[in-house]
Design a protein around this motif. Structure first.
Motif, PDB file in Angstrom:
ATOM      1  N   ALA A 116      28.972 -31.306 -30.185  1.00 29.78           N
ATOM      2  CA  ALA A 116      29.928 -30.495 -29.402  1.00 29.78           C
ATOM      3  C   ALA A 116      29.621 -29.013 -29.528  1.00 29.78           C
ATOM      4  O   ALA A 116      29.783 -28.258 -28.569  1.00 29.78           O
ATOM      5  CB  ALA A 116      31.357 -30.788 -29.866  1.00 29.78           C
ATOM      6  N   GLN A 163      25.171 -27.119 -24.743  1.00 29.30           N
ATOM      7  CA  GLN A 163      26.150 -26.462 -23.861  1.00 29.30           C
ATOM      8  C   GLN A 163      25.457 -25.825 -22.665  1.00 29.30           C
ATOM      9  O   GLN A 163      26.002 -25.790 -21.568  1.00 29.30           O
ATOM     10  CB  GLN A 163      26.949 -25.416 -24.648  1.00 29.30           C
ATOM     11  CG  GLN A 163      27.951 -26.036 -25.617  1.00 29.30           C
ATOM     12  CD  GLN A 163      28.463 -25.055 -26.653  1.00 29.30           C
ATOM     13  OE1 GLN A 163      28.094 -23.878 -26.653  1.00 29.30           O
ATOM     14  NE2 GLN A 163      29.302 -25.543 -27.549  1.00 29.30           N
ATOM     15  N   PRO A 215      25.596 -29.768 -20.588  1.00 30.05           N
ATOM     16  CA  PRO A 215      26.947 -29.468 -21.083  1.00 30.05           C
ATOM     17  C   PRO A 215      27.878 -30.687 -21.126  1.00 30.05           C
ATOM     18  O   PRO A 215      28.801 -30.711 -21.936  1.00 30.05           O
ATOM     19  CB  PRO A 215      27.466 -28.403 -20.100  1.00 30.05           C
ATOM     20  CG  PRO A 215      26.534 -28.416 -18.933  1.00 30.05           C
ATOM     21  CD  PRO A 215      25.231 -28.937 -19.413  1.00 30.05           C
ATOM     22  N   LEU A 216      27.590 -31.700 -20.302  1.00 28.13           N
ATOM     23  CA  LEU A 216      28.461 -32.888 -20.325  1.00 28.13           C
ATOM     24  C   LEU A 216      28.483 -33.516 -21.715  1.00 28.13           C
ATOM     25  O   LEU A 216      29.546 -33.885 -22.224  1.00 28.13           O
ATOM     26  CB  LEU A 216      27.979 -33.917 -19.289  1.00 28.13           C
ATOM     27  CG  LEU A 216      28.725 -35.249 -19.304  1.00 28.13           C
ATOM     28  CD1 LEU A 216      30.168 -35.085 -18.827  1.00 28.13           C
ATOM     29  CD2 LEU A 216      28.006 -36.286 -18.421  1.00 28.13           C
ATOM     30  N   HIS A 238      30.504 -31.452 -24.201  1.00 28.96           N
ATOM     31  CA  HIS A 238      31.932 -31.522 -23.881  1.00 28.96           C
ATOM     32  C   HIS A 238      32.515 -32.872 -24.299  1.00 28.96           C
ATOM     33  O   HIS A 238      33.578 -32.928 -24.930  1.00 28.96           O
ATOM     34  CB  HIS A 238      32.137 -31.290 -22.382  1.00 28.96           C
ATOM     35  CG  HIS A 238      33.552 -31.456 -21.943  1.00 28.96           C
ATOM     36  ND1 HIS A 238      34.505 -30.481 -22.139  1.00 28.96           N
ATOM     37  CD2 HIS A 238      34.198 -32.503 -21.371  1.00 28.96           C
ATOM     38  CE1 HIS A 238      35.671 -30.909 -21.687  1.00 28.96           C
ATOM     39  NE2 HIS A 238      35.509 -32.130 -21.214  1.00 28.96           N
ATOM     40  N   GLY A 273      33.094 -33.347 -27.932  1.00 29.28           N
ATOM     41  CA  GLY A 273      34.274 -32.602 -28.374  1.00 29.28           C
ATOM     42  C   GLY A 273      35.589 -33.289 -28.049  1.00 29.28           C
ATOM     43  O   GLY A 273      36.642 -32.868 -28.546  1.00 29.28           O
ATOM     44  N   GLN A 274      35.522 -34.344 -27.228  1.00 30.62           N
ATOM     45  CA  GLN A 274      36.739 -35.090 -26.865  1.00 30.62           C
ATOM     46  C   GLN A 274      36.896 -36.364 -27.698  1.00 30.62           C
ATOM     47  O   GLN A 274      37.855 -37.117 -27.512  1.00 30.62           O
ATOM     48  CB  GLN A 274      36.699 -35.503 -25.381  1.00 30.62           C
ATOM     49  CG  GLN A 274      36.466 -34.355 -24.420  1.00 30.62           C
ATOM     50  CD  GLN A 274      37.536 -33.304 -24.508  1.00 30.62           C
ATOM     51  OE1 GLN A 274      38.714 -33.603 -24.394  1.00 30.62           O
ATOM     52  NE2 GLN A 274      37.123 -32.069 -24.754  1.00 30.62           N
ATOM     53  N   SER A 310      31.426 -33.632 -14.744  1.00 30.19           N
ATOM     54  CA  SER A 310      32.858 -33.744 -15.035  1.00 30.19           C
ATOM     55  C   SER A 310      33.080 -34.869 -16.031  1.00 30.19           C
ATOM     56  O   SER A 310      32.335 -35.853 -16.047  1.00 30.19           O
ATOM     57  CB  SER A 310      33.630 -34.048 -13.743  1.00 30.19           C
ATOM     58  OG  SER A 310      35.003 -34.237 -14.026  1.00 30.19           O
TER      59      SER A 310
END
Ligand code: FAD
Length: 276
Positions: free
Chosen positions: A82, A88, A92-93, A96, A99-100, A181
């Protein structure tokens, strides 16, 4: 509950881990962050006779450039994925999505390799790897081999990994500038996804789904509709075509189909407007 008794060995290298796995005869398991395996053992859903601890293989913890890909060592913890400025910028996906995952404690212990090798359809990172068309590097008794994410997930918690193989690296194509996304629908911020969607738009759109079947998988229905010129909402209506999502305390299969359509539409729309 308390796990069944097991032997424990620490592997000092990938080669040693492969050797110990071979000697374990299919009944040995690697231990990375332990955040998926140990809960299964406590529930007695897994009872390996030997645990081979690879958590100390720090040379498998890295994020670095590898030509037109970013190489992520299998022992890289979610927190470090993350926080990687390279990811990043170039993919970047992945940063991200890492980090979830769960909460800070889970992200400090869990590894990207463990998440992929476990093959849990409810995990977030496999869906991102499918959307990005990642490649997995695997070490075994006969050397290294590579396999695409699309061929890796075979059944519920079943992957293309043989019993004596170690996942050593994840290769993520550089995708700076691509639209992306991640939509994760859960009840509380740290919960697993009830349904999740990872989308990457880079000429065509690839869509990975979380918790929509017995394996991490792609929404080929929505992808094909988009390729045929459908709008985001028309394509999203096909998000769950041919899929058999599970039913559980959180959601019925029908509710998951509904969520997939809503989240896939949002993901397509966001991926078409957010780049890099
Ligand atoms: P381990 O538990 O050590 O191993 C898992 C399996 O993979 C085992 O079978 C092991 O033998 C095998 N394995 C591990 N490493 C390798 C390797 N390099 N090569 C071959 N086989 C290997 N995940 C999500 O995606 N989203 C969430 O929201 C989420 N929430 C969580 C919440 C909690 C409370 C917990 C406990 C976990 C959660 N997880 C979630 C799972 C978490 O991401 C795990 O860390 C991850 O799934 C497994 O990684 P690990 O390193 O802990 O693997």
């Amino acid at each position: 509950m308390i796990p069944a008794s097991f032997d424990y060995q620490v592997a000092g290298s990938v080669d040693e881990a492969v050797r110990l796995l071979s000697e374990g005869g299919g009944d040995a398991k690697l231990l990375a962050g332990g955040h998926s395996l140990l809960p299964l053992m406590k529930l007695r859903l897994a009872s390996p006779s030997l645990l081979i601890d690879i958590g100390g293989l720090h040379d498998l913890s890295y994020v670095r450039e590898a030509g037109d890909a970013i190489a992520i060592g299998a022992l890289t913890r979610h927190l470090d994925v993350a926080g990687s400025s390279l990811l990043q910028r170039e993919a970047p996906l992945v940063a991200h999505v890492a980090g979830q995952v769960g909460d800070p404690q889970v992200r400090h212990r869990g590894t990207i390799g463990g998440s992929i090798a476990h093959g849990d359809p409810a995990s977030d990172l496999p869906a991102a790897c499918l959307a990005l068309d990642a490649t997995f590097v695997i070490a075994g008794p006969n050397g290294e081999r590579r396999i695409g994410a699309g061929e890796f997930f075979r059944g519920f918690l079943e992957t293309a990994l043989e019993a004596d193989e170690v996942l050593v690296e994840i290769l993520v194509p550089k995708a700076a500038g691509a639209g992306w996304s991640f939509q994760k629908f859960n009840r509380r911020a740290q919960d697993w996804a009830i349904v999740g969607v990872a989308a990457v738009s880079n000429g065509s759109t690839r869509i990975g789904l979380v918790n929509m079947g017995s394996t991490p998988l792609r929404s080929t229905g929505a992808e094909e509709a988009l390729a045929g010129g459908a709008s985001a909402s028309d394509a999203a209506a096909h998000a769950a075509d041919g899929l058999e999502p599970p039913g559980d305390l959180n959601a019925s299969p029908e509710y998951r189909r509904h969520l997939a359509a809503v989240l896939v539409r949002r993901a397509i729309e966001e991926a078409s407007s957010r780049h890099g």
